[in-house]
Design a protein around this motif. Sequence first.
Motif, PDB file in Angstrom:
ATOM      1  N   HIS A   1       0.790  -1.076   0.078  1.00  0.00           N
ATOM      2  CA  HIS A   1      -0.151  -0.023   0.064  1.00  0.00           C
ATOM      3  C   HIS A   1       0.732   1.232   0.090  1.00  0.00           C
ATOM      4  O   HIS A   1       1.886   1.131   0.530  1.00  0.00           O
ATOM      5  N   VAL A   2       0.225   2.652  -0.513  1.00  0.00           N
ATOM      6  CA  VAL A   2       1.109   3.567  -0.522  1.00  0.00           C
ATOM      7  C   VAL A   2       0.213   4.651   0.170  1.00  0.00           C
ATOM      8  O   VAL A   2      -1.266   4.568  -0.038  1.00  0.00           O
ATOM      9  N   TRP A   3       0.897   5.762   0.667  1.00  0.00           N
ATOM     10  CA  TRP A   3      -0.121   6.801   1.093  1.00  0.00           C
ATOM     11  C   TRP A   3      -0.245   7.721  -0.136  1.00  0.00           C
ATOM     12  O   TRP A   3       0.839   8.167  -0.705  1.00  0.00           O
ATOM     13  N   ASN A   4      -1.374   8.353   0.019  1.00  0.00           N
ATOM     14  CA  ASN A   4      -1.908   9.201  -1.245  1.00  0.00           C
ATOM     15  C   ASN A   4      -2.160  10.717  -0.773  1.00  0.00           C
ATOM     16  O   ASN A   4      -3.040  10.890   0.145  1.00  0.00           O
TER      17      ASN A   4
ATOM     18  N   TRP B   1      -4.670   5.860   2.443  1.00  0.00           N
ATOM     19  CA  TRP B   1      -3.739   4.628   1.990  1.00  0.00           C
ATOM     20  C   TRP B   1      -4.506   4.118   0.667  1.00  0.00           C
ATOM     21  O   TRP B   1      -5.728   3.994   0.735  1.00  0.00           O
ATOM     22  N   HIS B   2      -3.734   3.571  -0.432  1.00  0.00           N
ATOM     23  CA  HIS B   2      -4.371   2.616  -1.320  1.00  0.00           C
ATOM     24  C   HIS B   2      -3.271   1.831  -1.759  1.00  0.00           C
ATOM     25  O   HIS B   2      -2.152   1.787  -1.459  1.00  0.00           O
ATOM     26  N   VAL B   3      -3.858   0.493  -2.534  1.00  0.00           N
ATOM     27  CA  VAL B   3      -3.127  -0.386  -3.058  1.00  0.00           C
ATOM     28  C   VAL B   3      -2.050   0.078  -3.967  1.00  0.00           C
ATOM     29  O   VAL B   3      -2.484   1.176  -4.586  1.00  0.00           O
TER      30      VAL B   3
ATOM     31  N   VAL C   1      -7.078   6.507  14.113  1.00  0.00           N
ATOM     32  CA  VAL C   1      -6.139   6.287  15.108  1.00  0.00           C
ATOM     33  C   VAL C   1      -4.924   6.558  14.299  1.00  0.00           C
ATOM     34  O   VAL C   1      -3.754   6.985  15.085  1.00  0.00           O
ATOM     35  N   SER C   2      -4.412   6.317  13.023  1.00  0.00           N
ATOM     36  CA  SER C   2      -3.444   6.723  12.388  1.00  0.00           C
ATOM     37  C   SER C   2      -3.186   8.066  12.539  1.00  0.00           C
ATOM     38  O   SER C   2      -1.821   8.550  12.723  1.00  0.00           O
ATOM     39  N   ASP C   3      -3.910   9.076  12.186  1.00  0.00           N
ATOM     40  CA  ASP C   3      -3.800  10.388  11.993  1.00  0.00           C
ATOM     41  C   ASP C   3      -3.521  10.774  13.516  1.00  0.00           C
ATOM     42  O   ASP C   3      -2.562  11.710  13.819  1.00  0.00           O
ATOM     43  N   LEU C   4      -4.301  10.291  14.642  1.00  0.00           N
ATOM     44  CA  LEU C   4      -3.929  10.782  15.918  1.00  0.00           C
ATOM     45  C   LEU C   4      -2.427  10.377  16.368  1.00  0.00           C
ATOM     46  O   LEU C   4      -1.906  11.237  16.870  1.00  0.00           O
ATOM     47  N   LEU C   5      -2.027   9.244  15.902  1.00  0.00           N
ATOM     48  CA  LEU C   5      -0.645   8.663  16.263  1.00  0.00           C
ATOM     49  C   LEU C   5       0.402   9.657  15.658  1.00  0.00           C
ATOM     50  O   LEU C   5       1.329  10.218  16.099  1.00  0.00           O
ATOM     51  N   ALA C   6       0.103   9.829  14.467  1.00  0.00           N
ATOM     52  CA  ALA C   6       0.979  10.959  13.644  1.00  0.00           C
ATOM     53  C   ALA C   6       1.124  12.264  14.258  1.00  0.00           C
ATOM     54  O   ALA C   6       2.121  12.940  14.539  1.00  0.00           O
ATOM     55  N   ASN C   7       0.007  12.727  14.663  1.00  0.00           N
ATOM     56  CA  ASN C   7      -0.103  14.103  15.404  1.00  0.00           C
ATOM     57  C   ASN C   7       0.604  13.955  16.668  1.00  0.00           C
ATOM     58  O   ASN C   7       1.526  14.829  17.017  1.00  0.00           O
ATOM     59  N   TRP C   8       0.617  12.821  17.711  1.00  0.00           N
ATOM     60  CA  TRP C   8       1.127  12.910  18.787  1.00  0.00           C
ATOM     61  C   TRP C   8       2.669  12.634  18.818  1.00  0.00           C
ATOM     62  O   TRP C   8       3.402  12.885  19.543  1.00  0.00           O
ATOM     63  N   ARG C   9       3.053  11.789  17.710  1.00  0.00           N
ATOM     64  CA  ARG C   9       4.458  11.369  17.438  1.00  0.00           C
ATOM     65  C   ARG C   9       5.066  12.570  16.772  1.00  0.00           C
ATOM     66  O   ARG C   9       6.354  12.562  16.595  1.00  0.00           O
ATOM     67  N   GLY C  10       4.459  13.630  16.350  1.00  0.00           N
ATOM     68  CA  GLY C  10       5.124  14.715  15.418  1.00  0.00           C
ATOM     69  C   GLY C  10       5.595  14.197  14.011  1.00  0.00           C
ATOM     70  O   GLY C  10       6.622  14.555  13.735  1.00  0.00           O
TER      71      GLY C  10
ATOM     72  N   VAL D   1       1.894  10.606   8.729  1.00  0.00           N
ATOM     73  CA  VAL D   1       1.132   9.263   8.879  1.00  0.00           C
ATOM     74  C   VAL D   1       1.618   8.222   8.090  1.00  0.00           C
ATOM     75  O   VAL D   1       1.356   7.070   8.644  1.00  0.00           O
ATOM     76  N   SER D   2       2.436   8.560   7.028  1.00  0.00           N
ATOM     77  CA  SER D   2       2.844   7.477   6.302  1.00  0.00           C
ATOM     78  C   SER D   2       4.048   6.536   7.104  1.00  0.00           C
ATOM     79  O   SER D   2       4.330   5.421   6.664  1.00  0.00           O
ATOM     80  N   ASP D   3       4.741   7.350   8.063  1.00  0.00           N
ATOM     81  CA  ASP D   3       5.683   6.802   8.854  1.00  0.00           C
ATOM     82  C   ASP D   3       4.805   5.973   9.976  1.00  0.00           C
ATOM     83  O   ASP D   3       5.330   5.008  10.793  1.00  0.00           O
ATOM     84  N   VAL D   4       3.667   6.189  10.329  1.00  0.00           N
ATOM     85  CA  VAL D   4       2.977   5.442  11.354  1.00  0.00           C
ATOM     86  C   VAL D   4       2.465   4.433  10.993  1.00  0.00           C
ATOM     87  O   VAL D   4       2.338   3.340  11.698  1.00  0.00           O
ATOM     88  N   GLY D   5       1.823   4.098   9.674  1.00  0.00           N
ATOM     89  CA  GLY D   5       1.235   2.905   9.255  1.00  0.00           C
ATOM     90  C   GLY D   5      -0.425   2.768   9.453  1.00  0.00           C
ATOM     91  O   GLY D   5      -0.827   3.775  10.249  1.00  0.00           O
TER      92      GLY D   5
END
Lengths: 103, 469
Positions: B271-274, B280-282, B419-428, B431-435
């Motif tokens: 999958h890749v982040w768009n 995400w999409h295939v 959940v992915s968006d929240l974690l990206a925000n909290w981790r700074g 989102v493509s690195d969060v998965g």
Amino acid sequence: MFRSLRENVPETVQVSVNGHPVQVPARQTVWSALALSGQTVTRKSALSGEDRSAYCTMGVCFECLVEIDGEPNQQACLREVAPGMVIVSQNITEFTMADRDGL
Amino acid sequence: MAFDCVIVGAGPAGMSAAVTLAEHGVRSLVLDRGAKAGGQIYRYAASSPLPDPSKLGPDYMSGAALINAFEACGADHVAGADVWHVGDDGRILYSIDGETRQIETREVLVCPGAIERPMPIPGWTLPGVMTAGAAQVMLKTDAIVAENAVFAGSGPLLYLVVAQYLRLGVKVAGLVDTTPRRNFLQAASAAPAALRSASLLHKGISLLSEIRRAGIPVYRQSVQLKLLGQTRVSGLSFYSNGLQQIEADTVFLHHGVIPNPNMTRALGLDHVWNEDQLAWHVKTDLYGQSSIPYIAVAGDGGAIVGGDGAHIEGRLAALNILMRLERISPETRDRLSRSPVGELRRLSQFRRFIDRLYRPSDALRLPQDEDTPVCRCEDQSVADLRAGFQLGARDPNALKSRTRCGMGPCQGRQCGPIVSDLLANWRGEHVSDVGYYRMRSPQRLLSLEELSRFKTVSSLQPRAREASR
């Protein structure tokens, strides 16, 4: 308030919604039967016990889980009504199970 | 015996693929959860319960032609077949009438379609809060409407449903538009390319002016949306030129669609982040071929392309499958692909414009209030997830193990993107690195009783579709 725009319904079936007999067009979804009968609470939330109702009506969210003919966890939006079908709002939560088992 | 090609999903992508395969003598097996072919966009387009379905618009009506072509093409359509496992070994398991069946296939085309992007505003779990897609499904399937409802959010589907309601004489309490002003500037740079699709642009503009002419209350650049009510929804409050409040017993939310990820994720496809589509999409080639060569993906289950795009992608995927099955040469595939590829390019330029214009705001994608539920199934709020994060759960799967978010019956379909968006925000981090959640089969609720009974289907049944309809 939900209402139907159908003008003529060739065939209806009788189902039971939470103990009330309801006449609905044949082959409608179970969710539509609930919506038109005004009994829109489908289940209790597993932890908080709050009322929930259909959200997406296309099989994605699983909020519309009801008991159909004694079988729990049925997606009301994906099932069609059948004559004599017994539909009951689902009251299963984590705590009802514990009560029943005496834990 | 293995099937040559199994298509999962009978929306525009799956139907057009089946028609193309049939044109070249390949009879496919099409498994679809719905009672009738059409998918979400063309749901019941050929058999509407509405007295005058043309009020839903010409796009919807055009679906009837595709459905009729599909039903006449000779493909075997199994309605009510809920596919819950597609293996990387060519094995497919699906549930029908409370029984699981197993088949094997050489080629698989997965067309899972789109789901609506979750819109986690305070009160979004209250009964009476639904999605604009739900309004469409109820209208198309059973001709059911909600009188005096509020529609809130942004995007073509939202405006389409409002216009359809108005044409059908259904009262609408208000349209609460959340499209941020800056989106118009962002979209302007993509407008020249979009102008090549003047008819699509015109369609969108006339939809908006139709709503304006109807005289319903329309609130622009609305922010800070809150659903009101204790045990069920009683209205919506928001800011648009000051604090506004509308009473309603039904509120339909919408801010775009994203690919339905569960099947392609469970298959382990790349999958890749768009960033344009914030999803995400295939990862596929031009023909929808995924990182596993005999598995292809077409339609909105890949990147979002809309109904017309899905129709074309289905055809392209089928041409590639025909080549893989050695029914046509690579040269024939390329020749027959030329015109659909050009058409798809033109559509994607228009899509880029739409993606920018209706890009959902961060404030609506990320819940702003600590008490707002994120995981609807397991009742996990922002505060619950934050606590899990602070205890060291830094990625979606760790957070799932710690808090149970994403473990309920919907299997993360609602909370996954949040959940992915929240974690990206909290981790700074991005989102493509969060998965995203790791997905597994079965992709539906199954009773142990059903799991214990398996039936292998190894050949096409004699035509029994007419009887079952």
